[in-house]
Design a protein around this motif. Structure first.
Motif, PDB file in Angstrom:
ATOM      1  N   VAL A  33     -10.185 -33.005  -9.145  1.00 52.52           N
ATOM      2  CA  VAL A  33      -9.846 -34.012  -8.140  1.00 52.52           C
ATOM      3  C   VAL A  33      -8.324 -34.069  -8.052  1.00 52.52           C
ATOM      4  CG1 VAL A  33     -10.003 -36.447  -7.497  1.00 52.52           C
ATOM      5  CG2 VAL A  33     -11.930 -35.342  -8.654  1.00 52.52           C
ATOM      6  N   THR A  34      -7.785 -33.934  -6.833  1.00 54.35           N
ATOM      7  CA  THR A  34      -6.334 -34.013  -6.645  1.00 54.35           C
ATOM      8  C   THR A  34      -6.002 -35.077  -5.606  1.00 54.35           C
ATOM      9  OG1 THR A  34      -6.242 -32.329  -4.902  1.00 54.35           O
ATOM     10  CG2 THR A  34      -6.038 -31.563  -7.178  1.00 54.35           C
ATOM     11  N   LEU A  35      -4.794 -35.634  -5.727  1.00 52.53           N
ATOM     12  CA  LEU A  35      -4.265 -36.598  -4.766  1.00 52.53           C
ATOM     13  C   LEU A  35      -2.919 -36.080  -4.268  1.00 52.53           C
ATOM     14  CD1 LEU A  35      -4.931 -39.950  -6.655  1.00 52.53           C
ATOM     15  CD2 LEU A  35      -6.145 -39.103  -4.641  1.00 52.53           C
ATOM     16  N   ASP A  36      -2.701 -36.146  -2.954  1.00 53.28           N
ATOM     17  CA  ASP A  36      -1.444 -35.710  -2.350  1.00 53.28           C
ATOM     18  C   ASP A  36      -1.009 -36.733  -1.313  1.00 53.28           C
ATOM     19  OD1 ASP A  36      -1.286 -32.837  -3.360  1.00 53.28           O
ATOM     20  OD2 ASP A  36      -3.236 -32.812  -2.355  1.00 53.28           O
ATOM     21  N   ASP A  37       0.293 -37.060  -1.316  1.00 57.88           N
ATOM     22  CA  ASP A  37       0.835 -37.861  -0.224  1.00 57.88           C
ATOM     23  C   ASP A  37       0.829 -37.011   1.035  1.00 57.88           C
ATOM     24  OD1 ASP A  37       1.480 -40.204  -1.682  1.00 57.88           O
ATOM     25  OD2 ASP A  37       3.290 -39.236  -2.447  1.00 57.88           O
ATOM     26  N   CYS A  38       0.550 -37.615   2.160  1.00 58.65           N
ATOM     27  CA  CYS A  38       0.587 -36.895   3.426  1.00 58.65           C
ATOM     28  C   CYS A  38       0.977 -37.859   4.538  1.00 58.65           C
ATOM     29  CB  CYS A  38      -0.748 -36.220   3.733  1.00 58.65           C
ATOM     30  SG  CYS A  38      -2.134 -37.342   3.970  1.00 58.65           S
ATOM     31  N   GLU A  39       1.202 -37.315   5.709  1.00 58.24           N
ATOM     32  CA  GLU A  39       1.520 -38.119   6.880  1.00 58.24           C
ATOM     33  C   GLU A  39       0.534 -37.771   7.974  1.00 58.24           C
ATOM     34  OE1 GLU A  39       5.171 -39.065   9.976  1.00 58.24           O
ATOM     35  OE2 GLU A  39       5.487 -37.677   8.316  1.00 58.24           O
ATOM     36  N   VAL A  40      -0.083 -38.779   8.550  1.00 53.35           N
ATOM     37  CA  VAL A  40      -1.047 -38.580   9.618  1.00 53.35           C
ATOM     38  C   VAL A  40      -0.344 -38.787  10.947  1.00 53.35           C
ATOM     39  CG1 VAL A  40      -3.195 -39.424  10.652  1.00 53.35           C
ATOM     40  CG2 VAL A  40      -2.938 -39.366   8.159  1.00 53.35           C
ATOM     41  N   ILE A  41      -0.515 -37.831  11.844  1.00 52.08           N
ATOM     42  CA  ILE A  41       0.084 -37.945  13.169  1.00 52.08           C
ATOM     43  C   ILE A  41      -0.994 -37.729  14.214  1.00 52.08           C
ATOM     44  CG2 ILE A  41       2.369 -37.215  12.406  1.00 52.08           C
ATOM     45  CD1 ILE A  41       1.724 -34.454  13.602  1.00 52.08           C
ATOM     46  N   LEU A  42      -0.776 -38.297  15.376  1.00 50.81           N
ATOM     47  CA  LEU A  42      -1.673 -38.076  16.507  1.00 50.81           C
ATOM     48  C   LEU A  42      -1.010 -37.093  17.454  1.00 50.81           C
ATOM     49  CD1 LEU A  42      -2.806 -41.717  17.362  1.00 50.81           C
ATOM     50  CD2 LEU A  42      -4.177 -39.902  16.351  1.00 50.81           C
ATOM     51  N   PRO A  43      -1.777 -36.197  18.068  1.00 49.19           N
ATOM     52  CA  PRO A  43      -1.183 -35.325  19.077  1.00 49.19           C
ATOM     53  C   PRO A  43      -0.575 -36.162  20.199  1.00 49.19           C
ATOM     54  CG  PRO A  43      -3.408 -34.622  18.521  1.00 49.19           C
ATOM     55  CD  PRO A  43      -3.176 -35.945  17.854  1.00 49.19           C
ATOM     56  N   GLN A  44       0.501 -35.669  20.811  1.00 45.52           N
ATOM     57  CA  GLN A  44       1.182 -36.410  21.873  1.00 45.52           C
ATOM     58  C   GLN A  44       0.233 -36.768  23.012  1.00 45.52           C
ATOM     59  OE1 GLN A  44       4.286 -37.694  21.826  1.00 45.52           O
ATOM     60  NE2 GLN A  44       4.288 -37.010  19.708  1.00 45.52           N
ATOM     61  N   SER A  45      -0.726 -35.903  23.325  1.00 47.76           N
ATOM     62  CA  SER A  45      -1.666 -36.209  24.407  1.00 47.76           C
ATOM     63  C   SER A  45      -2.495 -37.443  24.082  1.00 47.76           C
ATOM     64  CB  SER A  45      -2.583 -35.017  24.681  1.00 47.76           C
ATOM     65  OG  SER A  45      -3.334 -34.708  23.526  1.00 47.76           O
ATOM     66  N   ARG A  46      -2.837 -37.643  22.820  1.00 44.38           N
ATOM     67  CA  ARG A  46      -3.595 -38.844  22.444  1.00 44.38           C
ATOM     68  C   ARG A  46      -2.730 -40.075  22.540  1.00 44.38           C
ATOM     69  NH1 ARG A  46      -7.187 -38.060  17.422  1.00 44.38           N
ATOM     70  NH2 ARG A  46      -7.924 -40.148  17.707  1.00 44.38           N
ATOM     71  N   LEU A  47      -1.446 -39.924  22.209  1.00 45.53           N
ATOM     72  CA  LEU A  47      -0.546 -41.073  22.316  1.00 45.53           C
ATOM     73  C   LEU A  47      -0.405 -41.493  23.773  1.00 45.53           C
ATOM     74  CD1 LEU A  47       2.238 -40.113  19.772  1.00 45.53           C
ATOM     75  CD2 LEU A  47       0.473 -41.845  19.513  1.00 45.53           C
ATOM     76  N   ARG A  48      -0.282 -40.504  24.663  1.00 44.91           N
ATOM     77  CA  ARG A  48      -0.162 -40.834  26.094  1.00 44.91           C
ATOM     78  C   ARG A  48      -1.439 -41.482  26.615  1.00 44.91           C
ATOM     79  NH1 ARG A  48       2.695 -36.006  26.061  1.00 44.91           N
ATOM     80  NH2 ARG A  48       0.864 -34.785  26.568  1.00 44.91           N
ATOM     81  N   SER A  49      -2.605 -40.984  26.180  1.00 43.47           N
ATOM     82  CA  SER A  49      -3.860 -41.531  26.690  1.00 43.47           C
ATOM     83  C   SER A  49      -4.091 -42.954  26.219  1.00 43.47           C
ATOM     84  CB  SER A  49      -5.038 -40.642  26.297  1.00 43.47           C
ATOM     85  OG  SER A  49      -5.301 -40.747  24.920  1.00 43.47           O
ATOM     86  N   THR A  50      -3.507 -43.319  25.065  1.00 46.25           N
ATOM     87  CA  THR A  50      -3.678 -44.689  24.581  1.00 46.25           C
ATOM     88  C   THR A  50      -2.532 -45.580  25.027  1.00 46.25           C
ATOM     89  OG1 THR A  50      -2.546 -44.226  22.496  1.00 46.25           O
ATOM     90  CG2 THR A  50      -4.933 -43.936  22.524  1.00 46.25           C
TER      91      THR A  50
END
Length: 138
Positions: free
Chosen positions: A98-115
């Motif tokens: 079992v491993t844990l890693d810090d990460c960053e979640v991003i949304l594609p720009q098209s999803r940002l525009r649609s919302t």
């Protein structure tokens, strides 16, 4: 609908494809428990080749076909939610890694525009949110 952006924690569980929990595939039990715990997402990836603590190489190549290929269950959510889920893994995973890693979640720009939004940090629960055309946003 749950939306997660910004800093997150990725939990990866490496087990064997033939590992079971009460006669069910172990990877499936982990995914179902993650879903029941309300975590943002989980996916199972079947490995082509690998080895673990036993040092026995498992492969999908035809001449040395293995019935116990490596499997990785990947879960991503905020750090507190992932850490709260770890005790369930203590019960389920007796062999594996079992491993844990810090990460960053991003949304594609098209999803940002649609919302109509901009990236936010953390987890947002926005049930029933719709765009100008009446479509539900993710």
């Amino acid at each position: 609908m749950t939306r997660l952006t910004g800093r997150a924690l990725r939990l990866t569980v490496f087990v064997g494809e033939s590992d079971t929990w009460h006669h069910k595939p172990l990877y499936s039990e982990i995914v179902h428990r993650a879903h029941a715990a309300g975590l943002a997402g989980a996916s199972v990836f079947r490995g082509v080749e690998g080895f673990g603590a036993s040092s026995l190489i498992h492969t999908s190549r035809l001449l040395s076909l293995s019935e116990d290929l490596p499997v990785a269950v990947v879960i991503v959510d905020t750090e507190p939610r992932v850490r709260a889920f770890l005790p369930q893994l203590d019960e389920l995973v007796t062999e594996g890694l079992v491993t844990l890693d810090d990460c960053e979640v991003i949304l594609p720009q098209s999803r940002l525009r649609s919302t109509g939004g901009t990236p936010t940090t953390g987890r947002e629960d926005t049930p029933g949110e719709t765009d100008a055309k009446g479509k539900r946003s993710l």
